[in-house]
Enzyme design. Structure first.
Site, PDB file in Angstrom:
ATOM      1  N   ASN A 145       0.813  -1.224   0.000  1.00 36.06           N
ATOM      2  CA  ASN A 145       0.000   0.000   0.000  1.00 36.06           C
ATOM      3  C   ASN A 145       0.850   1.280   0.000  1.00 36.06           C
ATOM      4  O   ASN A 145       0.395   2.310  -0.481  1.00 36.06           O
ATOM      5  CB  ASN A 145      -0.910  -0.039   1.246  1.00 36.06           C
ATOM      6  CG  ASN A 145      -1.541   1.295   1.552  1.00 36.06           C
ATOM      7  OD1 ASN A 145      -2.487   1.711   0.885  1.00 36.06           O
ATOM      8  ND2 ASN A 145      -1.017   2.007   2.544  1.00 36.06           N
ATOM      9  N   TYR A 221       2.965   8.458 -12.094  1.00 32.92           N
ATOM     10  CA  TYR A 221       2.121   7.711 -11.146  1.00 32.92           C
ATOM     11  C   TYR A 221       1.188   6.754 -11.906  1.00 32.92           C
ATOM     12  O   TYR A 221       1.029   5.592 -11.522  1.00 32.92           O
ATOM     13  CB  TYR A 221       1.325   8.729 -10.328  1.00 32.92           C
ATOM     14  CG  TYR A 221       0.412   8.172  -9.265  1.00 32.92           C
ATOM     15  CD1 TYR A 221       0.918   7.685  -8.056  1.00 32.92           C
ATOM     16  CD2 TYR A 221      -0.973   8.175  -9.433  1.00 32.92           C
ATOM     17  CE1 TYR A 221       0.062   7.210  -7.066  1.00 32.92           C
ATOM     18  CE2 TYR A 221      -1.830   7.703  -8.454  1.00 32.92           C
ATOM     19  CZ  TYR A 221      -1.310   7.222  -7.268  1.00 32.92           C
ATOM     20  OH  TYR A 221      -2.158   6.751  -6.284  1.00 32.92           O
ATOM     21  N   ALA A 222       0.586   7.250 -12.997  1.00 27.91           N
ATOM     22  CA  ALA A 222      -0.339   6.424 -13.775  1.00 27.91           C
ATOM     23  C   ALA A 222       0.384   5.209 -14.364  1.00 27.91           C
ATOM     24  O   ALA A 222      -0.139   4.087 -14.348  1.00 27.91           O
ATOM     25  CB  ALA A 222      -0.982   7.249 -14.883  1.00 27.91           C
ATOM     26  N   ILE A 254     -10.091   9.051  -2.546  1.00 31.74           N
ATOM     27  CA  ILE A 254     -10.261   8.682  -1.140  1.00 31.74           C
ATOM     28  C   ILE A 254      -9.708   9.838  -0.306  1.00 31.74           C
ATOM     29  O   ILE A 254      -8.640  10.391  -0.611  1.00 31.74           O
ATOM     30  CB  ILE A 254      -9.490   7.377  -0.808  1.00 31.74           C
ATOM     31  CG1 ILE A 254      -9.898   6.222  -1.759  1.00 31.74           C
ATOM     32  CG2 ILE A 254      -9.698   6.983   0.652  1.00 31.74           C
ATOM     33  CD1 ILE A 254     -11.332   5.772  -1.693  1.00 31.74           C
TER      34      ILE A 254
HETATM   35  N1  LIG Z   1      -6.064   8.685  -1.465  1.00 32.15           N
HETATM   36  C1  LIG Z   1      -6.459   8.359  -2.676  1.00 32.15           C
HETATM   37  O1  LIG Z   1      -7.406   8.945  -3.233  1.00 32.15           O
HETATM   38  C2  LIG Z   1      -5.775   7.242  -3.428  1.00 32.15           C
HETATM   39  C3  LIG Z   1      -6.291   6.896  -4.691  1.00 32.15           C
HETATM   40  C4  LIG Z   1      -5.697   5.878  -5.404  1.00 32.15           C
HETATM   41  C5  LIG Z   1      -4.622   5.190  -4.866  1.00 32.15           C
HETATM   42  N2  LIG Z   1      -4.129   5.546  -3.649  1.00 32.15           N
HETATM   43  C6  LIG Z   1      -2.971   4.805  -3.162  1.00 32.15           C
HETATM   44  O2  LIG Z   1      -3.270   4.331  -1.864  1.00 32.15           O
HETATM   45  C7  LIG Z   1      -2.036   4.149  -1.150  1.00 32.15           C
HETATM   46  C8  LIG Z   1      -2.149   4.835   0.208  1.00 32.15           C
HETATM   47  O3  LIG Z   1      -2.305   6.229   0.011  1.00 32.15           O
HETATM   48  P1  LIG Z   1      -3.034   7.197   1.055  1.00 32.15           P
HETATM   49  O4  LIG Z   1      -4.002   7.992   0.282  1.00 32.15           O
HETATM   50  O5  LIG Z   1      -3.493   6.427   2.229  1.00 32.15           O
HETATM   51  O6  LIG Z   1      -1.818   8.158   1.417  1.00 32.15           O
HETATM   52  P2  LIG Z   1      -1.222   8.619   2.835  1.00 32.15           P
HETATM   53  O7  LIG Z   1      -0.177   9.607   2.518  1.00 32.15           O
HETATM   54  O8  LIG Z   1      -2.319   9.021   3.747  1.00 32.15           O
HETATM   55  O9  LIG Z   1      -0.580   7.290   3.419  1.00 32.15           O
HETATM   56  C9  LIG Z   1       0.503   6.676   2.767  1.00 32.15           C
HETATM   57  C10 LIG Z   1       1.467   6.116   3.793  1.00 32.15           C
HETATM   58  O10 LIG Z   1       2.531   5.504   3.063  1.00 32.15           O
HETATM   59  C11 LIG Z   1       3.770   5.872   3.661  1.00 32.15           C
HETATM   60  N3  LIG Z   1       4.828   5.826   2.653  1.00 32.15           N
HETATM   61  C12 LIG Z   1       4.925   6.572   1.534  1.00 32.15           C
HETATM   62  N4  LIG Z   1       6.050   6.267   0.879  1.00 32.15           N
HETATM   63  C13 LIG Z   1       6.680   5.303   1.580  1.00 32.15           C
HETATM   64  C14 LIG Z   1       7.869   4.581   1.444  1.00 32.15           C
HETATM   65  N5  LIG Z   1       8.690   4.814   0.417  1.00 32.15           N
HETATM   66  N6  LIG Z   1       8.199   3.662   2.348  1.00 32.15           N
HETATM   67  C15 LIG Z   1       7.382   3.426   3.411  1.00 32.15           C
HETATM   68  N7  LIG Z   1       6.235   4.089   3.635  1.00 32.15           N
HETATM   69  C16 LIG Z   1       5.896   5.015   2.723  1.00 32.15           C
HETATM   70  C17 LIG Z   1       3.550   7.271   4.199  1.00 32.15           C
HETATM   71  O11 LIG Z   1       4.463   7.592   5.229  1.00 32.15           O
HETATM   72  C18 LIG Z   1       2.101   7.201   4.671  1.00 32.15           C
HETATM   73  O12 LIG Z   1       2.014   6.815   6.028  1.00 32.15           O
HETATM   74  C19 LIG Z   1      -0.940   4.705  -2.039  1.00 32.15           C
HETATM   75  O13 LIG Z   1      -0.322   3.655  -2.745  1.00 32.15           O
HETATM   76  C20 LIG Z   1      -1.697   5.597  -3.000  1.00 32.15           C
HETATM   77  O14 LIG Z   1      -1.023   5.779  -4.210  1.00 32.15           O
HETATM   78  C21 LIG Z   1      -4.693   6.553  -2.922  1.00 32.15           C
END
Ligand SMILES: NC(=O)c1ccc[n+]([C@@H]2O[C@H](COP(=O)([O-])OP(=O)(O)OC[C@H]3O[C@@H](n4cnc5c(N)ncnc54)[C@H](O)[C@@H]3O)[C@@H](O)[C@H]2O)c1
Length: 332
Positions: A145, A221-222, A254
């Site tokens: 994730n 990213y895409a 989200i």
């Molecule tokens: N929020 C959205 O709308 C959305 C949509 C599509 C996909 N995503 C994906 O969901 C996943 C979670 O995102 P989120 O929205 O919860 O973001 P967020 O920033 O709230 O949480 C992401 C967590 O990942 C950790 N992180 C980031 N890079 C890291 C690394 N290199 N090593 C270890 N930890 C790392 C951060 O410290 C953070 O705690 C991501 O992969 C994101 O791309 C999110």
């Protein structure tokens, strides 16, 4: 590096063979205190809001490793999976956030340990998988994730910006899956050879609608999130015969810091460089998107976590190689 990785892999293979068929569901306190784990796991747990974490719950007896579990979707997934009986490895590069989440889970009667580290670090995969074994005796659910966005239009995108997205969203999950192979693929294979069937194991890779549909300003990213889909289907085909399922979830909008206003928002430090997170003028962006989302609202991290739990649960035991779009009904 290659040698030490090979050495760790061999050690994990030996452990996997020892564990096959008798996975411990309750670890020893000594194991929890072992060097490298940031938190010790407390025992003699208090009841967790009516859920018995040791015998009830859809994920009872399973160990889940979730990267990026210190915040957002990963945090919500860690708490939900723990509430459904899984012992959870809360991995995040933000050590304080990971510790906080693990502590909250334990206070509610669940089992969790925090492991700090950057998923792109060469030694991280073997180390975090080793922590799952040392603290909870195995690994049954892996959720890739951890991630972030580093947006820019194609004509302005730096090579560093491009490479960082592939590294965190594709290479890191691939390496984690490789590190988990002895405990997932090999363990399932050994069980089948011995008794004709293997217990449930699964991998969930977090993708995005940017990966499944593209998004302006997110070529890096895409591309990376589309790569997650290919990786997912390859793993599903290779490891399906050993009862290891592998699915992806493509989230739409989200509500986390990734989708809130960039102005005055949070940042992340990557390779010594500060990357500002969020969407510029997020509220006007949302007004444009709103008519395209059937439910007319963004999703919560808890709703996103519900999809992770559903895919990990035995209810979806015949679902593998799929991309579940969790987007409130857009792109229909
Ligand atoms: N929020 C959205 O709308 C959305 C949509 C599509 C996909 N995503 C994906 O969901 C996943 C979670 O995102 P989120 O929205 O919860 O973001 P967020 O920033 O709230 O949480 C992401 C967590 O990942 C950790 N992180 C980031 N890079 C890291 C690394 N290199 N090593 C270890 N930890 C790392 C951060 O410290 C953070 O705690 C991501 O992969 C994101 O791309 C999110």
């Amino acid at each position: 590096m290659a040698d030490s990785t090979e050495g760790s892999r061999r050690r994990l293979s030996v452990l996997a063979r020892q564990l096959t068929g008798h996975v411990r569901s309750v670890p020893s306190r000594e194991a929890a205190d072992r060097e490298g784990a940031m938190d010790a796991t407390p025992f003699g747990l208090a009841p967790c809001s009516g859920l018995d974490n040791n015998s009830g719950g859809m994920l009872s007896g399973q160990v889940a490793l979730i990267t990026g579990a210190g915040k957002g979707i990963g945090e919500a997934a860690a708490k939900l999976m723990a509430a459904h009986g899984a012992a959870v490895v809360v991995a995040d590069m933000d050590a304080g956030a990971a510790q906080h989440v693990a502590r909250e889970i334990r206070v509610s009667g669940g089992r969790a340990v925090a492991v700090a580290g950057d998923v792109t670090a060469p030694d991280f995969p073997e180390r975090v998988v080793g922590e799952a074994v040392a603290n909870f005796g195995g690994l049954h659910i892996l959720v890739n994730n951890a991630g972030y966005t580093w947006d820019g239009t194609i004509h302005k995108m730096s090579p560093e910006q491009w490479a960082a997205m592939l590294e965190v969203h594709c290479t890191a999950p691939f390496r984690l899956i490789q590190a988990a192979a002895p405990l997932m693929r090999d363990a399932g294979k050994a069980e089948i050879e011995r008794s004709g069937e293997a217990r449930q194991r699964c991998i969930i890779n977090i993708s995005s609608t940017s990966g499944t549909h593209g998004n302006a300003g997110q070529a890096n990213y895409a591309t990376a999130k589309a790569g997650v889909v290919g990786l997912t289907k390859a793993v599903a085909k290779e490891w399906g015969p050993f009862n290891v399922r592998c699915n992806a979830i493509a989230f739409g909008l989200i509500d986390t810091r990734l989708t809130r206003a960039k102005e005055g928002g949070e940042s992340i430090v990557v390779g010594g460089k500060t990357v500002h997170l969020g969407i510029p003028a997020a509220s006007s962006h949302w007004e444009v998107l709103k008519p395209l989302v059937a439910l007319r609202r963004v999703g919560s991290a808890e709703e996103a976590a519900g999809a992770v739990l559903a895919l990990a649960s035995p209810l979806l035991s015949y679902v593998t190689g799929q991309v579940l779009e969790v987007n409130g009904g857009s792109y229909m």
